[in-house]
Design a protein around this motif. Sequence first.
Motif, PDB file in Angstrom:
ATOM      1  N   MET A 130       0.829  -1.198   0.000  1.00  0.00           N
ATOM      2  CA  MET A 130       0.000   0.000   0.000  1.00  0.00           C
ATOM      3  C   MET A 130       0.870   1.257   0.000  1.00  0.00           C
ATOM      4  O   MET A 130       0.568   2.242  -0.658  1.00  0.00           O
ATOM      5  N   ALA A 131       1.974   1.204   0.757  1.00  0.00           N
ATOM      6  CA  ALA A 131       2.864   2.363   0.812  1.00  0.00           C
ATOM      7  C   ALA A 131       3.459   2.650  -0.564  1.00  0.00           C
ATOM      8  O   ALA A 131       3.573   3.810  -0.969  1.00  0.00           O
ATOM      9  N   GLU A 176       2.103   1.890  -3.449  1.00  0.00           N
ATOM     10  CA  GLU A 176       1.031   2.414  -4.294  1.00  0.00           C
ATOM     11  C   GLU A 176       0.846   3.907  -4.054  1.00  0.00           C
ATOM     12  O   GLU A 176       0.726   4.697  -5.005  1.00  0.00           O
ATOM     13  N   GLU A 177       0.846   4.313  -2.796  1.00  0.00           N
ATOM     14  CA  GLU A 177       0.679   5.729  -2.466  1.00  0.00           C
ATOM     15  C   GLU A 177       1.866   6.542  -2.963  1.00  0.00           C
ATOM     16  O   GLU A 177       1.692   7.664  -3.466  1.00  0.00           O
ATOM     17  N   THR A 226       1.547   6.916  -6.755  1.00  0.00           N
ATOM     18  CA  THR A 226       0.495   7.886  -7.085  1.00  0.00           C
ATOM     19  C   THR A 226       0.983   9.314  -6.845  1.00  0.00           C
ATOM     20  O   THR A 226       0.763  10.205  -7.681  1.00  0.00           O
ATOM     21  N   ARG A 227       1.660   9.539  -5.710  1.00  0.00           N
ATOM     22  CA  ARG A 227       2.180  10.872  -5.409  1.00  0.00           C
ATOM     23  C   ARG A 227       3.201  11.304  -6.458  1.00  0.00           C
ATOM     24  O   ARG A 227       3.184  12.450  -6.923  1.00  0.00           O
ATOM     25  N   THR A 246      -5.190  -1.689  -9.369  1.00  0.00           N
ATOM     26  CA  THR A 246      -5.457  -2.010  -7.963  1.00  0.00           C
ATOM     27  C   THR A 246      -6.832  -2.651  -7.758  1.00  0.00           C
ATOM     28  O   THR A 246      -7.197  -2.950  -6.615  1.00  0.00           O
TER      29      THR A 246
END
Length: 302
Positions: A1-2, A4-5, A8-9, A62
Amino acid sequence: MAEEEASTRTVVVAASANLLVALAKGVAALLTGSAAMLAETLHSVADTANELLLFVGLRRSTRPADEDHPLGWGQERYFWSLLAAVGIFVVGGLASVYEGWSAIRHPEPVESVPVGVGVLVVSMGLEGWSWLTARRQLGQEAGRRRVSRRTYLRHSSDPSATTVYLEDSAALIGLSLALAALVLHAATGQAVWDGLASIAIGVLLIAVAVLLVRRNQELLVNSSVPDPVVDRLRAAVLQADWVDEAPDVAAVWLGPSQLLLLVTVRVRPGGTAAELVDDIAALRQDLRGMGMVARVEVTPVA
């Protein structure tokens, strides 16, 4: 998840920076009449569109697995990244080469040089912001895997940060070329500098696009993960005291940081069938606990 974030950022920062840069370069290209500046405008327009494609890939990849896609949607990201690479090739690379050739054949005087220089300097700052964001993400992910940034860049299963990093690296080089061409054109009155810089920018973008196309093609056709990863997975299998050998260990990317692992093991004699079933279940759980193994199948042989 980290991860993925972080991806995205990185993509959002790159899209924001490239949109601002494209608008500024477009105005400067109209005011100066510089072919190199127009090439850089096309470059930034292509980059902005590419970040949008990467963002679509991030969102679609996702989605949870379903009946039609039992292994998930992870490879969606590779497809959209491949489209982004093609966009770099066509919109950024070929168009820049064409504009450079046209500038050499039909030279025009350059105007409003201070405006062009100012826009290029500001653009370097914005592109540098995006480049540092992508570089930071690559460094953090490489550190977690205990490999160099160069190695991770070459073998990464996440094309988002890699694409942004290479795009922005090419952008910073291209901006330097455009700045040098603008100054030389104004100082010498020779449009050839402008045209040559535009062609060089185009060739640079074509080279980056080819690298990205090749990497996404490898990921889409289920190429094996690097040997050090396979060796680490085999070592984890051999830690089980009931496993004698692991003659066949195959691992391919289902998506970013998502491995499909197929293992054939030779079983030590002496156990019962019920014990073997429990041992295989425990091994599968241990392998999935490594973090990057999304699905694992273990086949025992005598």
